[in-house]
Motif scaffolding. Structure first.
Motif, mmCIF file in Angstrom:
data_model
loop_
_atom_site.group_PDB
_atom_site.id
_atom_site.type_symbol
_atom_site.label_atom_id
_atom_site.label_comp_id
_atom_site.label_asym_id
_atom_site.label_seq_id
_atom_site.Cartn_x
_atom_site.Cartn_y
_atom_site.Cartn_z
ATOM 1 N N ALA A 245 0.817 -1.214 0.000
ATOM 2 C CA ALA A 245 0.000 0.000 0.000
ATOM 3 C C ALA A 245 0.851 1.265 0.000
ATOM 4 N N ILE A 246 2.135 1.111 0.352
ATOM 5 C CA ILE A 246 3.052 2.253 0.345
ATOM 6 C C ILE A 246 3.869 2.174 -0.935
ATOM 7 N N GLU A 247 3.557 3.019 -1.891
ATOM 8 C CA GLU A 247 4.115 2.926 -3.239
ATOM 9 C C GLU A 247 5.199 3.973 -3.481
ATOM 10 N N VAL A 248 6.368 3.514 -3.882
ATOM 11 C CA VAL A 248 7.459 4.405 -4.274
ATOM 12 C C VAL A 248 7.351 4.660 -5.770
ATOM 13 N N ILE A 249 7.078 5.892 -6.145
ATOM 14 C CA ILE A 249 6.972 6.269 -7.552
ATOM 15 C C ILE A 249 8.281 6.849 -8.057
ATOM 16 N N ASP A 250 8.960 7.555 -7.189
ATOM 17 C CA ASP A 250 10.239 8.183 -7.496
ATOM 18 C C ASP A 250 11.221 7.796 -6.391
ATOM 19 N N ASP A 251 12.479 7.587 -6.766
ATOM 20 C CA ASP A 251 13.478 7.153 -5.784
ATOM 21 C C ASP A 251 13.594 8.094 -4.593
ATOM 22 N N ARG A 252 13.203 9.354 -4.772
ATOM 23 C CA ARG A 252 13.292 10.307 -3.668
ATOM 24 C C ARG A 252 12.381 9.926 -2.504
ATOM 25 N N PHE A 253 11.349 9.148 -2.790
ATOM 26 C CA PHE A 253 10.431 8.735 -1.726
ATOM 27 C C PHE A 253 10.908 7.477 -1.010
ATOM 28 N N ALA A 254 11.824 6.736 -1.635
ATOM 29 C CA ALA A 254 12.239 5.444 -1.084
ATOM 30 C C ALA A 254 12.780 5.574 0.340
ATOM 31 N N LYS A 255 13.478 6.650 0.632
ATOM 32 C CA LYS A 255 14.084 6.787 1.962
ATOM 33 C C LYS A 255 13.057 7.040 3.057
ATOM 34 N N TYR A 256 11.831 7.391 2.672
ATOM 35 C CA TYR A 256 10.795 7.646 3.664
ATOM 36 C C TYR A 256 9.955 6.402 3.969
ATOM 37 N N LYS A 257 10.079 5.372 3.120
ATOM 38 C CA LYS A 257 9.311 4.148 3.334
ATOM 39 C C LYS A 257 10.081 3.213 4.254
ATOM 40 N N ILE A 258 9.441 2.781 5.323
ATOM 41 C CA ILE A 258 10.038 1.851 6.272
ATOM 42 C C ILE A 258 9.574 0.449 5.906
ATOM 43 N N GLY A 259 10.516 -0.447 5.671
ATOM 44 C CA GLY A 259 10.185 -1.770 5.156
ATOM 45 C C GLY A 259 9.296 -2.589 6.064
ATOM 46 N N ASN A 260 9.431 -2.420 7.365
ATOM 47 C CA ASN A 260 8.613 -3.219 8.285
ATOM 48 C C ASN A 260 7.605 -2.359 9.046
ATOM 49 N N ALA A 261 7.054 -1.369 8.338
ATOM 50 C CA ALA A 261 5.941 -0.579 8.861
ATOM 51 C C ALA A 261 4.776 -0.681 7.881
ATOM 52 N N VAL A 262 3.582 -0.863 8.402
ATOM 53 C CA VAL A 262 2.411 -1.037 7.543
ATOM 54 C C VAL A 262 1.342 -0.009 7.889
ATOM 55 N N VAL A 263 0.439 0.184 6.950
ATOM 56 C CA VAL A 263 -0.726 1.036 7.186
ATOM 57 C C VAL A 263 -1.659 0.307 8.150
ATOM 58 N N GLU A 264 -2.049 0.985 9.210
ATOM 59 C CA GLU A 264 -2.914 0.395 10.229
ATOM 60 C C GLU A 264 -4.232 1.171 10.297
ATOM 61 N N ARG A 265 -5.322 0.448 10.312
ATOM 62 C CA ARG A 265 -6.603 1.104 10.578
ATOM 63 C C ARG A 265 -6.817 1.073 12.086
#
Length: 349
Positions: free
Chosen positions: A51-71
């Motif tokens: 659900a966390i989509e990297v479109i540009d490499d500049r966003f990759a550093k903000y995505k945490i691999g073991n964090a998920v969207v929680e309701r």
């Protein structure tokens, strides 16, 4: 006898190989967005969260691999205006049609009613003293909640005419309160009280000491969410009218707006609530298109779309919170969501 406790390893693997859904494991989803629902109702999601989509490499550093969207919670009619109170460890947000402000407590995960009736409150922020600033649809005013809980009316008219329905709000370091007034609260009875427009759809700057407001711009059809850049030299405003854009204005001396330009064209959907992180990226609640669009869109300072956080609901608004301001809270239609990111929101004070 509970036979699930006595399944052999061979039987277990054979069942998995043919795609059998064992009650012990729950319902197996597809690899994309893979989840399991266990008997206790817990939802397990595979890392990394698609659900966390990297479109540009500049966003990759903000995505945490073991964090998920929680309701975190669901049960609203239209969630809006999240604001974080780190000193109390809780989040407030509006459920506009239900005429209430809700409170989510981080330590317990419990949700309670903070205020009802709320005068169909929409957007919130905090001033430089940490007090709650709110836009009320029902009373068409901007208010401040004092430390003792008393509500102070900061402004409810401009030059003798009632505001349409103040919508979203931010505070400048000089203490002035900037808010939008698109009028959604008087267009229908669902989120306020249907009435005639008395003023243009302006963006205002309010002096909380004198209670006087100044029109900052009147060129947007439906000025909605807004936020400042980290240096407060730019103001971003989502226009949910026509055309559907995020606009950016130069802020001159903190008192007036200069050059304006289109930051990003959001059509066919809308951007709603906006926040900046400390690197100057713009995070926008987005929706009204459907799967693949609805959620949060993240833009680099040059207006390039660099990432998305996909949600199953329209995202109305967002804010950063948590101890390190790296937890993104998202109000989305009927629910409240969160995700940890390696970005930090610009602090309130």
């Amino acid at each position: 006898m509970n036979t699930h406790k006595h399944l052999s390893r061979r039987t277990f693997l054979r069942n998995l190989s043919v795609g059998a859904a064992l009650p012990l494991l729950g319902t197996v989803g597809t690899l994309k967005g893979w989840t399991d629902t266990f008997p206790d109702g817990k939802i397990i999601k595979r890392y990394p969260d698609p659900a966390i989509e990297v479109i540009d490499d500049r966003f990759a550093k903000y995505k945490i691999g073991n964090a998920v969207v929680e309701r975190l919670w669901t049960g609203a009619r239209w969630s809006e205006g999240p604001v974080w109170f780190g000193d109390g460890g809780y989040l407030l947000w509006s459920d506009i049609p239900n005429n209430r402000i809700l409170k989510w407590q981080e330590a317990t995960g419990k949700v309670s009613v903070y205020r009802k009736p709320s005068n169909y409150t929409n957007g919130h922020t905090r001033d430089r003293q940490g007090r709650l600033i709110s836009c009320e649809h029902g009373t068409r005013r901007v208010t401040r909640t004092e430390y003792d809980g008393k509500i102070t009316v900061l402004i409810d008219n401009f030059e003798g005419k009632r505001f349409n329905a103040p919508n979203d709000v931010v505070v400048h370091p000089d203490g002035h309160i900037w808010f939008t007034d698109p009028g959604y609260g008087i267009m229908f009875n669902y989120e306020g009280h249907k009435a005639e427009f008395e003023l243009p759809t302006n963006v205002y700057r309010l002096n909380p000491e004198t209670r006087k407001a100044t029109v900052m711009t009147n060129v947007l059809e439906k000025p909605n969410g807004l936020c400042f850049s980290p240096k407060y030299d730019k103001l971003y405003v989502a226009d949910t009218g026509s055309p559907k854009n995020i606009m950016v204005f130069d802020v001159i001396d903190g008192e007036r707006l200069g050059k304006k330009e289109v930051f990003y064209e959001t059509a066919p959907g809308n951007a709603d609530g906006l926040r900046c992180d400390t690197d100057g990226n713009v995070w926008a609640g987005a929706g009204w298109v459907g799967e693949g669009y609805d959620g949060v869109h993240i833009f680099a300072p040059n207006g390039k779309l660099i990432g998305k956080i996909h949600l199953p609901e329209i995202c109305s608004n967002i804010c950063f919170g948590g101890v390190k301001r790296n937890r993104l809270f998202m109000t989305a239609s009927q629910s409240l969501y969160s995700v940890f990111v390696e970005a930090q929101g610009v602090p309130f004070f």
